[in-house]
Design a protein around this motif. Sequence first.
Motif, mmCIF file in Angstrom:
data_model
loop_
_atom_site.group_PDB
_atom_site.id
_atom_site.type_symbol
_atom_site.label_atom_id
_atom_site.label_comp_id
_atom_site.label_asym_id
_atom_site.label_seq_id
_atom_site.Cartn_x
_atom_site.Cartn_y
_atom_site.Cartn_z
ATOM 1 N N ARG A 51 0.357 51.596 -11.012
ATOM 2 C CA ARG A 51 1.602 52.255 -11.403
ATOM 3 C C ARG A 51 2.505 52.385 -10.187
ATOM 4 O O ARG A 51 2.025 52.528 -9.066
ATOM 5 C CB ARG A 51 1.346 53.660 -11.954
ATOM 6 N N TRP A 52 3.784 52.351 -10.419
ATOM 7 C CA TRP A 52 4.726 52.542 -9.307
ATOM 8 C C TRP A 52 5.952 53.314 -9.773
ATOM 9 O O TRP A 52 6.305 53.334 -10.946
ATOM 10 C CB TRP A 52 5.153 51.208 -8.704
ATOM 11 N N ASN A 53 6.584 53.982 -8.814
ATOM 12 C CA ASN A 53 7.871 54.626 -9.057
ATOM 13 C C ASN A 53 8.661 54.626 -7.761
ATOM 14 O O ASN A 53 8.128 54.324 -6.686
ATOM 15 C CB ASN A 53 7.695 56.046 -9.616
ATOM 16 N N TRP A 54 9.931 54.961 -7.880
ATOM 17 C CA TRP A 54 10.841 54.934 -6.733
ATOM 18 C C TRP A 54 11.288 56.343 -6.373
ATOM 19 O O TRP A 54 11.353 57.223 -7.228
ATOM 20 C CB TRP A 54 12.074 54.094 -7.053
ATOM 21 N N ASN A 55 11.639 56.522 -5.108
ATOM 22 C CA ASN A 55 12.210 57.787 -4.649
ATOM 23 C C ASN A 55 13.333 57.468 -3.671
ATOM 24 O O ASN A 55 13.178 56.604 -2.798
ATOM 25 C CB ASN A 55 11.136 58.639 -3.965
ATOM 26 N N ILE A 100 11.897 55.691 -12.570
ATOM 27 C CA ILE A 100 10.641 55.866 -13.303
ATOM 28 C C ILE A 100 9.618 54.805 -12.938
ATOM 29 O O ILE A 100 8.424 55.068 -12.803
ATOM 30 C CB ILE A 100 10.907 55.867 -14.823
ATOM 31 N N GLY A 101 10.057 53.559 -12.752
ATOM 32 C CA GLY A 101 9.127 52.493 -12.370
ATOM 33 C C GLY A 101 8.431 51.879 -13.564
ATOM 34 O O GLY A 101 9.006 51.728 -14.644
ATOM 35 N N GLY A 102 7.137 51.531 -13.400
ATOM 36 C CA GLY A 102 6.400 50.868 -14.462
ATOM 37 C C GLY A 102 4.941 50.718 -14.088
ATOM 38 O O GLY A 102 4.432 51.408 -13.199
ATOM 39 N N SER A 103 4.260 49.784 -14.760
ATOM 40 C CA SER A 103 2.823 49.649 -14.509
ATOM 41 C C SER A 103 2.330 48.266 -14.885
ATOM 42 O O SER A 103 2.960 47.539 -15.664
ATOM 43 C CB SER A 103 2.046 50.701 -15.310
ATOM 44 N N PHE A 104 1.182 47.892 -14.301
ATOM 45 C CA PHE A 104 0.387 46.737 -14.707
ATOM 46 C C PHE A 104 -1.016 47.247 -15.039
ATOM 47 O O PHE A 104 -1.535 48.142 -14.369
ATOM 48 C CB PHE A 104 0.275 45.708 -13.575
ATOM 49 N N GLU A 116 3.151 36.499 -12.689
ATOM 50 C CA GLU A 116 4.255 37.008 -11.880
ATOM 51 C C GLU A 116 4.151 38.530 -11.872
ATOM 52 O O GLU A 116 4.523 39.186 -12.844
ATOM 53 C CB GLU A 116 5.591 36.572 -12.484
ATOM 54 N N THR A 117 3.617 39.086 -10.805
ATOM 55 C CA THR A 117 3.498 40.545 -10.696
ATOM 56 C C THR A 117 4.679 41.054 -9.874
ATOM 57 O O THR A 117 4.550 41.389 -8.699
ATOM 58 C CB THR A 117 2.156 40.931 -10.044
ATOM 59 N N GLU A 118 5.837 41.070 -10.520
ATOM 60 C CA GLU A 118 7.072 41.431 -9.844
ATOM 61 C C GLU A 118 7.613 42.752 -10.374
ATOM 62 O O GLU A 118 7.410 43.108 -11.533
ATOM 63 C CB GLU A 118 8.122 40.342 -10.033
ATOM 64 N N ASN A 156 6.433 54.091 -4.342
ATOM 65 C CA ASN A 156 5.136 54.751 -4.429
ATOM 66 C C ASN A 156 4.242 53.980 -5.402
ATOM 67 O O ASN A 156 4.608 53.802 -6.574
ATOM 68 C CB ASN A 156 5.307 56.192 -4.915
ATOM 69 N N VAL A 157 3.106 53.503 -4.919
ATOM 70 C CA VAL A 157 2.193 52.704 -5.726
ATOM 71 C C VAL A 157 0.845 53.413 -5.816
ATOM 72 O O VAL A 157 0.292 53.839 -4.805
ATOM 73 C CB VAL A 157 1.991 51.298 -5.120
ATOM 74 N N LYS A 158 0.321 53.544 -7.039
ATOM 75 C CA LYS A 158 -1.000 54.123 -7.258
ATOM 76 C C LYS A 158 -1.844 53.127 -8.046
ATOM 77 O O LYS A 158 -1.328 52.408 -8.905
ATOM 78 C CB LYS A 158 -0.897 55.440 -8.030
ATOM 79 N N TYR A 159 -3.140 53.085 -7.741
ATOM 80 C CA TYR A 159 -4.026 52.155 -8.436
ATOM 81 C C TYR A 159 -5.474 52.634 -8.320
ATOM 82 O O TYR A 159 -5.792 53.537 -7.539
ATOM 83 C CB TYR A 159 -3.882 50.739 -7.862
ATOM 84 N N THR A 160 -6.349 52.007 -9.108
ATOM 85 C CA THR A 160 -7.776 52.298 -9.085
ATOM 86 C C THR A 160 -8.517 51.071 -8.593
ATOM 87 O O THR A 160 -8.287 49.961 -9.086
ATOM 88 C CB THR A 160 -8.279 52.667 -10.491
#
Length: 201
Positions: A51-55, A100-104, A116-118, A156-160
């Motif tokens: 997941r990612w979002n912007w600040n 808000i960003g988005g997710s893969f 394409e992970t853009e 900001n990127v979060k992942y498992t």
Amino acid sequence: MFIKEILTKKINQFIFIHIKIKKKENSKIGGFNELKIGINNIGFGVAKNVRWNWNFDIENAKEIICNDENVKWKKNEDFIIIDCLPQNVEWAFDIEEDNIGGSFNFILPYGNENRETEIVIPDYFINLYWLYMVNQISGKELTKSIQDFFPLLELNVKYTDIHSNELSKTFLIEIRFDMIASPKEDTKELAKFRFEISEKQ
């Protein structure tokens, strides 16, 4: 549009060159084309639930942009509305929505990933920087020294990871110009921008 991507363990650097056809006199400037950057997994295992979002410090940007008295900045419940008559600018941005960003669901290691992970850099970041800079170089009097301080965009990127550990990283995106022309100049190149991306420590 040309994007050159250099991958290292500590720094991802993207160089962006944007070529745009000159606008006709009195036509409105709608902003620059959508710019995407890749999120790549340089590890050895799959990254899950990415997941990612912007600040972005929009109040700082407002303060430095509105030093130019030609810029009219208004805010309502949902949008920031920016007008600048000398540059034929009429913009409206929904900053909260853009951030808000988005997710893969997952991203495979770089050597195995064939998708394409853009992600899209918020257009307000590019447009506001352009307005900030072009107002300095297109005034009635030649500016003796151009100020080139602009707030950084945070990604900001979060992942498992494969061991089910929740991890996060924050990247700082800095924008600089190699060339910016006034919209009234007879040129097809209005701007060349350079993005430098580093991991926040």
